[in-house]
Design an enzyme around this catalytic site. Structure first.
Site, PDB file in Angstrom:
ATOM      1  N   TYR A 136      17.311  21.006   5.388  1.00  0.00           N
ATOM      2  CA  TYR A 136      16.400  20.725   4.419  1.00  0.00           C
ATOM      3  C   TYR A 136      15.535  21.924   4.307  1.00  0.00           C
ATOM      4  O   TYR A 136      14.581  21.883   5.288  1.00  0.00           O
ATOM      5  CB  TYR A 136      15.984  19.238   4.035  1.00  0.00           C
ATOM      6  CG  TYR A 136      14.968  19.397   2.825  1.00  0.00           C
ATOM      7  CD1 TYR A 136      15.307  18.959   1.837  1.00  0.00           C
ATOM      8  CD2 TYR A 136      13.567  19.683   3.159  1.00  0.00           C
ATOM      9  CE1 TYR A 136      14.630  18.810   0.675  1.00  0.00           C
ATOM     10  CE2 TYR A 136      12.776  19.623   2.132  1.00  0.00           C
ATOM     11  CZ  TYR A 136      13.274  19.146   0.878  1.00  0.00           C
ATOM     12  OH  TYR A 136      12.312  18.996  -0.190  1.00  0.00           O
ATOM     13  N   GLU A 185      13.651  23.935  -3.933  1.00  0.00           N
ATOM     14  CA  GLU A 185      14.364  23.029  -2.799  1.00  0.00           C
ATOM     15  C   GLU A 185      15.651  23.502  -2.416  1.00  0.00           C
ATOM     16  O   GLU A 185      16.523  23.768  -3.499  1.00  0.00           O
ATOM     17  CB  GLU A 185      14.172  21.803  -3.230  1.00  0.00           C
ATOM     18  CG  GLU A 185      14.865  20.773  -2.194  1.00  0.00           C
ATOM     19  CD  GLU A 185      14.781  19.207  -2.759  1.00  0.00           C
ATOM     20  OE1 GLU A 185      13.684  18.524  -2.561  1.00  0.00           O
ATOM     21  OE2 GLU A 185      15.660  18.869  -3.361  1.00  0.00           O
TER      22      GLU A 185
END
Ligand code: GDP
Ligand code: MN
Length: 379
Positions: free
Chosen positions: A100, A188
């Site tokens: 992530y 993101e």
């Protein structure tokens, strides 16, 4: 303003991020054709909501027949209330690791923050909740930007594998640059995939643009998709009202943002849930009041209305007359609590007292507790 995955990827490519070369398809035959050209593909629902993978909106197809069938299943699928109208078809990745990475507005830190975790993938929310120490967070000084030593610090802290450590600086700097240039409040990549042959690729991308900056992001206008917007918020925007939909049963209107926010707090404190935020501003005319009330009332969850008015330039007796008239014209049948304070407040309350279904209040606490009590007895 949220961007679709394929749009976010298109933008991030310009900032040097490694993004798969995909194509957007609107029909199963198009997906078949894409698969014929690419080999095994991943087919991904393009809807403005997270958790598509868990909802069955992301599937791998090994051959054109499968691609056509899977695209047929995903197109038209309902994901969290949104209908899938297009899919992104990309060469499938051999995934060895999912990481992530994200840049976001850190309100508590009053800065932007970079986040990295070796535990990326569809369960990142759970990771954030249960094992937050697995997410490295670096605060970025707005004047200095993201420094290379910070990137190194973050990747070491996150415990990433060597091939990622080598690729990370370019990816993270590119992501941060995109975030700043696009006036995003979120950029993101989840997952940033490490493939079995050691490549690092952005398998997913999510960008949310700060609405307050839309005026200077005219290049992004073509990406606008209102299909995921709340219908009442969209209507409010159209008529120029400052309205935010919430989830409770107490409809709230006031003249002044601070006044309305305090009303929300008081309603919560009194044990009820606000249904919305609506600030009609100072000096609002009768037509705005009526439009605002109409908007609040079209939310079917509402069982009581609370109006919080400070009468400064507009006198309270005038406001009271407007509220009584609106109750008739809009045929409002749910109980209404009105807190009036300011010029001619006594006269105002006297007028309200004479109206059916309206309870005047002198203080915000009193209004909120009355509204909470009425809300619990239902419509
Ligand atoms: P999200 O669930 O909406 O965040 O959608 P993602 O694009 O992140 O996809 C969800 C999951 O699908 C990822 O975490 C991967 O595990 C998987 N996935 C995505 N792309 C591929 C791919 O190209 N190949 C394979 N095998 N899995 C993928
Ligand atoms: Mn994802």
């Amino acid at each position: 303003m949220k961007l679709h995955e394929h749009q976010a990827k298109e933008l991030l490519r310009d900032y040097g991020l490694p993004v798969p070369l995909g194509v957007v398809c609107l029909s199963p035959p198009e997906a078949r054709k894409a698969c014929e050209a690419m080999g095994p593909v991943v087919i991904k629902a393009q809807v403005l909501v997270g958790g598509r993978g868990k909802a069955g909106g992301v599937k791998v197809a090994r051959n054109p027949d499968e691609a056509e069938m899977i695209a047929g299943n995903i197109l038209g699928m309902d994901i969290k209330g949104l209908t899938v109208g297009k899919v992104l078809v990309e060469p499938a990745l051999e995934i060895a690791d999912e990481i992530y990475v994200g840049v976001t507005t850190d309100r508590a830190g009053r800065c932007n923050s970079l986040m990295i975790s070796a535990a990326g993938g569809v369960d990142i929310e759970q990771v954030a909740e249960e094992t937050p120490e697995k997410i490295a967070r670096i605060r970025i000084n707005p004047a200095l930007g993201l420094r290379d030593f910070q990137v190194r610090q973050a990747v070491f802290q996150a415990g990433l594998r060597p091939e990622v450590i080598a690729a990370a600086p370019k990816i993270l700097q590119g992501l941060y640059k995109a975030y700043i240039a696009l006036d995003a409040n979120l950029a993101e990549i989840n997952p940033l995939v490490v493939t079995s042959d050691g490549q690092v690729i952005a398998a997913d991308a999510k960008i949310v643009i700060d609405e307050n900056a839309e005026f200077r992001q005219s290049a992004l206008e073509k990406y606008k998709d209102t299909s995921a917007d709340d219908p009442l918020e969209a209507k409010a925007k159209e008529i120029g009202l400052n309205y935010v939909r919430l989830f409770g049963t107490v409809g709230i209107m006031g003249n002044g943002a601070g006044l309305v926010m305090t009303a929300l707090d008081e309603v919560k404190r009194a044990g009820a849930e606000p249904a919305n935020f609506l600030d009609i501003g100072g000096g609002a005319k009768a037509d705005i009041v009526t439009a605002g009330l109409g908007l609040i009332l079209s939310d079917a969850n509402i069982t009581v209305l609370m109006i919080n008015i400070f009468g400064g330039i507009t006198r309270c007796d005038e406001v009271a007359r407007g509220i009584v008239a609106a109750r008739k014209t809009l045929d409002i049948r749910i109980p209404q609590v009105v807190r009036l304070t300011g010029t001619n407040e006594e006269e105002g309350r006297e007028i309200l007292r004479g109206a059916d279904g309206i309870t005047p209040a002198g203080t915000m606490e009193e209004a909120a507790s009355t509204a909470a009590r009425l809300a619990s007895t239902g419509r």
